[in-house]
Design a protein around this motif. Sequence first.
Motif, PDB file in Angstrom:
ATOM      1  N   LYS A 199       0.804  -1.217   0.000  1.00  0.00           N
ATOM      2  CA  LYS A 199       0.000   0.000   0.000  1.00  0.00           C
ATOM      3  C   LYS A 199       0.838   1.270   0.000  1.00  0.00           C
ATOM      4  CE  LYS A 199      -1.325  -0.291   4.925  1.00  0.00           C
ATOM      5  NZ  LYS A 199      -0.911  -1.682   5.184  1.00  0.00           N
ATOM      6  N   SER A 200       2.107   1.174   0.369  1.00  0.00           N
ATOM      7  CA  SER A 200       2.939   2.386   0.341  1.00  0.00           C
ATOM      8  C   SER A 200       3.090   2.918  -1.090  1.00  0.00           C
ATOM      9  CB  SER A 200       4.307   2.109   0.961  1.00  0.00           C
ATOM     10  OG  SER A 200       4.967   1.080   0.274  1.00  0.00           O
ATOM     11  N   PHE A 201       3.054   2.017  -2.095  1.00  0.00           N
ATOM     12  CA  PHE A 201       3.113   2.472  -3.494  1.00  0.00           C
ATOM     13  C   PHE A 201       1.739   2.961  -3.951  1.00  0.00           C
ATOM     14  CE2 PHE A 201       6.274  -1.036  -3.239  1.00  0.00           C
ATOM     15  CZ  PHE A 201       7.407  -0.229  -3.281  1.00  0.00           C
ATOM     16  N   VAL A 202       0.720   2.134  -3.618  1.00  0.00           N
ATOM     17  CA  VAL A 202      -0.642   2.434  -4.067  1.00  0.00           C
ATOM     18  C   VAL A 202      -1.076   3.815  -3.574  1.00  0.00           C
ATOM     19  CG1 VAL A 202      -3.050   1.699  -3.865  1.00  0.00           C
ATOM     20  CG2 VAL A 202      -1.228  -0.023  -4.150  1.00  0.00           C
ATOM     21  N   GLN A 203      -0.687   4.134  -2.342  1.00  0.00           N
ATOM     22  CA  GLN A 203      -1.186   5.371  -1.755  1.00  0.00           C
ATOM     23  C   GLN A 203      -0.553   6.623  -2.341  1.00  0.00           C
ATOM     24  OE1 GLN A 203      -1.189   4.422   2.464  1.00  0.00           O
ATOM     25  NE2 GLN A 203      -3.257   3.610   2.230  1.00  0.00           N
ATOM     26  N   GLN A 204       0.535   6.474  -3.103  1.00  0.00           N
ATOM     27  CA  GLN A 204       1.146   7.627  -3.772  1.00  0.00           C
ATOM     28  C   GLN A 204       0.534   7.859  -5.150  1.00  0.00           C
ATOM     29  OE1 GLN A 204       3.747   9.167  -2.202  1.00  0.00           O
ATOM     30  NE2 GLN A 204       4.201   7.657  -0.641  1.00  0.00           N
ATOM     31  N   LEU A 205      -0.361   6.942  -5.549  1.00  0.00           N
ATOM     32  CA  LEU A 205      -0.962   7.051  -6.880  1.00  0.00           C
ATOM     33  C   LEU A 205      -2.060   8.098  -6.896  1.00  0.00           C
ATOM     34  CD1 LEU A 205      -1.426   3.257  -7.742  1.00  0.00           C
ATOM     35  CD2 LEU A 205       0.360   4.791  -8.593  1.00  0.00           C
ATOM     36  N   PRO A 206      -2.345   8.673  -8.049  1.00  0.00           N
ATOM     37  CA  PRO A 206      -1.600   8.542  -9.301  1.00  0.00           C
ATOM     38  C   PRO A 206      -0.536   9.639  -9.468  1.00  0.00           C
ATOM     39  CG  PRO A 206      -3.710   9.588  -9.700  1.00  0.00           C
ATOM     40  CD  PRO A 206      -3.598   9.409  -8.215  1.00  0.00           C
ATOM     41  N   VAL A 215       4.180   0.407  -9.807  1.00  0.00           N
ATOM     42  CA  VAL A 215       2.939  -0.366  -9.895  1.00  0.00           C
ATOM     43  C   VAL A 215       2.790  -0.965 -11.297  1.00  0.00           C
ATOM     44  CG1 VAL A 215       0.409  -0.192  -9.876  1.00  0.00           C
ATOM     45  CG2 VAL A 215       1.754   0.856  -8.039  1.00  0.00           C
ATOM     46  N   ARG A 216       3.052  -0.164 -12.324  1.00  0.00           N
ATOM     47  CA  ARG A 216       2.994  -0.662 -13.709  1.00  0.00           C
ATOM     48  C   ARG A 216       3.957  -1.834 -13.910  1.00  0.00           C
ATOM     49  NH1 ARG A 216       1.805   4.587 -16.076  1.00  0.00           N
ATOM     50  NH2 ARG A 216       3.899   5.210 -15.523  1.00  0.00           N
ATOM     51  N   ALA A 217       5.178  -1.665 -13.413  1.00  0.00           N
ATOM     52  CA  ALA A 217       6.205  -2.710 -13.590  1.00  0.00           C
ATOM     53  C   ALA A 217       5.821  -3.999 -12.872  1.00  0.00           C
ATOM     54  CB  ALA A 217       7.555  -2.210 -13.087  1.00  0.00           C
ATOM     55  N   ILE A 218       5.284  -3.881 -11.663  1.00  0.00           N
ATOM     56  CA  ILE A 218       4.893  -5.086 -10.914  1.00  0.00           C
ATOM     57  C   ILE A 218       3.740  -5.794 -11.636  1.00  0.00           C
ATOM     58  CG2 ILE A 218       4.008  -6.019  -8.731  1.00  0.00           C
ATOM     59  CD1 ILE A 218       5.408  -3.738  -7.261  1.00  0.00           C
ATOM     60  N   ALA A 219       2.789  -5.001 -12.152  1.00  0.00           N
ATOM     61  CA  ALA A 219       1.653  -5.596 -12.860  1.00  0.00           C
ATOM     62  C   ALA A 219       2.136  -6.362 -14.092  1.00  0.00           C
ATOM     63  CB  ALA A 219       0.643  -4.523 -13.248  1.00  0.00           C
ATOM     64  N   ALA A 241      -9.040   3.833 -10.261  1.00  0.00           N
ATOM     65  CA  ALA A 241      -9.023   3.954 -11.725  1.00  0.00           C
ATOM     66  C   ALA A 241      -7.651   3.564 -12.276  1.00  0.00           C
ATOM     67  CB  ALA A 241      -9.390   5.378 -12.148  1.00  0.00           C
ATOM     68  N   PHE A 242      -6.602   4.050 -11.632  1.00  0.00           N
ATOM     69  CA  PHE A 242      -5.242   3.752 -12.089  1.00  0.00           C
ATOM     70  C   PHE A 242      -4.983   2.243 -12.054  1.00  0.00           C
ATOM     71  CE2 PHE A 242      -0.753   2.997 -11.776  1.00  0.00           C
ATOM     72  CZ  PHE A 242      -0.162   3.965 -12.580  1.00  0.00           C
ATOM     73  N   ILE A 243      -5.356   1.630 -10.945  1.00  0.00           N
ATOM     74  CA  ILE A 243      -5.130   0.200 -10.737  1.00  0.00           C
ATOM     75  C   ILE A 243      -5.880  -0.638 -11.773  1.00  0.00           C
ATOM     76  CG2 ILE A 243      -5.875  -1.646  -9.146  1.00  0.00           C
ATOM     77  CD1 ILE A 243      -3.177  -0.201  -8.494  1.00  0.00           C
ATOM     78  N   ALA A 244      -7.150  -0.297 -11.996  1.00  0.00           N
ATOM     79  CA  ALA A 244      -7.973  -1.060 -12.934  1.00  0.00           C
ATOM     80  C   ALA A 244      -7.383  -0.961 -14.340  1.00  0.00           C
ATOM     81  CB  ALA A 244      -9.409  -0.545 -12.911  1.00  0.00           C
TER      82      ALA A 244
END
Length: 275
Positions: A199-206, A215-219, A241-244
């Motif tokens: 969540k430390s990455f997710v919470q800095q999005l977008p 996040v893009r690279a991990i996906a 939205a970014f994640i989806a």
Amino acid sequence: AKRADERGYRLFELTMQEATQRRRLLEVDLRRACMREDFQIAYQPVIDSATGAFTGAEALLRWTCPKRGNVQPSEFIPVAEELGLISRIGAMVLKKACIDAASWPGHLDLAVNISPVQLLDPRLPQTVFQALEDSGFPAARLELEITETALLGNDEIVMRTLTELRDFGIRISLDDFGTGYSSLSYLHRFPINRIKIDKSFVQQLPADAGSASIVRAIAQLGQSLQMKITAEGIETDEQMAFIAEHGCDDVQGFLISRPIDADKIIGLFQRETSK
Ligand code: C2E
Ligand code: CA
Ligand code: CA
Ligand code: CA
């Protein structure tokens, strides 16, 4: 100056004594809670990022101490690990969570956190199989969440345990991905089915370009290794939205729901299934 130093040192000693005393009291309370099995479990629902449908829930340990009130897992789990109580507490969580999840609709999965200390305990597979047998919950719907640090060193025990669990049909997720020290070679060496982006990455999005790239690279990594991806800690519509858009399969976070108790989650699941 000497006198000031001495006074400073005595203050430091006092603070240390207080800290040691506080820690001892916490240990006493935790041992008592463990003896009485005085823990609860909260469940946080997980949804499919494309459809919004529930895919399951993660079990999260809760301790309400009669004296202290709610104690955070981040505060008491490390103590339980040090005191050698975590395998017992972990067995309790597995047993109770499997019993609860056995009455969820049949397409929903249960995720349970496994401490690195538990993963090194050779009795873990037996504990998991017993929880499944006692509850009738199917192995194929159980996911165990381990962390990167648990894969460091002790290769042989961990490999044997994970293989045994995998052969039984249980899936393994790598939790808090990106925060540990493991090299990427661990990812395909061990039988891992899912990566959970921390969540430390997710919470800095977008807004934060660095986190967005990670996040893009991990996906992408997950897709090419044929692993599922969960993003955790989603709190805003923008993050969702970014994640989806970037190919994460599942999402979890306060935006969807906070962790809730066993009765509430079954209500939530049943409402959706009957829609
Ligand atoms: P975790 O496995 O990474 O669990 C996710 C944590 O993030 C949970 O905290 C959850 O309440 C919180 N969370 C979920 N969505 C959001 C969000 O949108 N925003 C924010 N800010 N937080 C969110 P919790 O329940 O306090 O647990 C903390 C950690 O304690 C867990 O992190 C896990 O490492 C550990 N833990 C919890 N239950 C167990 C357990 O049964 N066994 C073991 N070994 N560890 C556990
Ligand atoms: Ca987790
Ligand atoms: Ca996590
Ligand atoms: Ca964590």
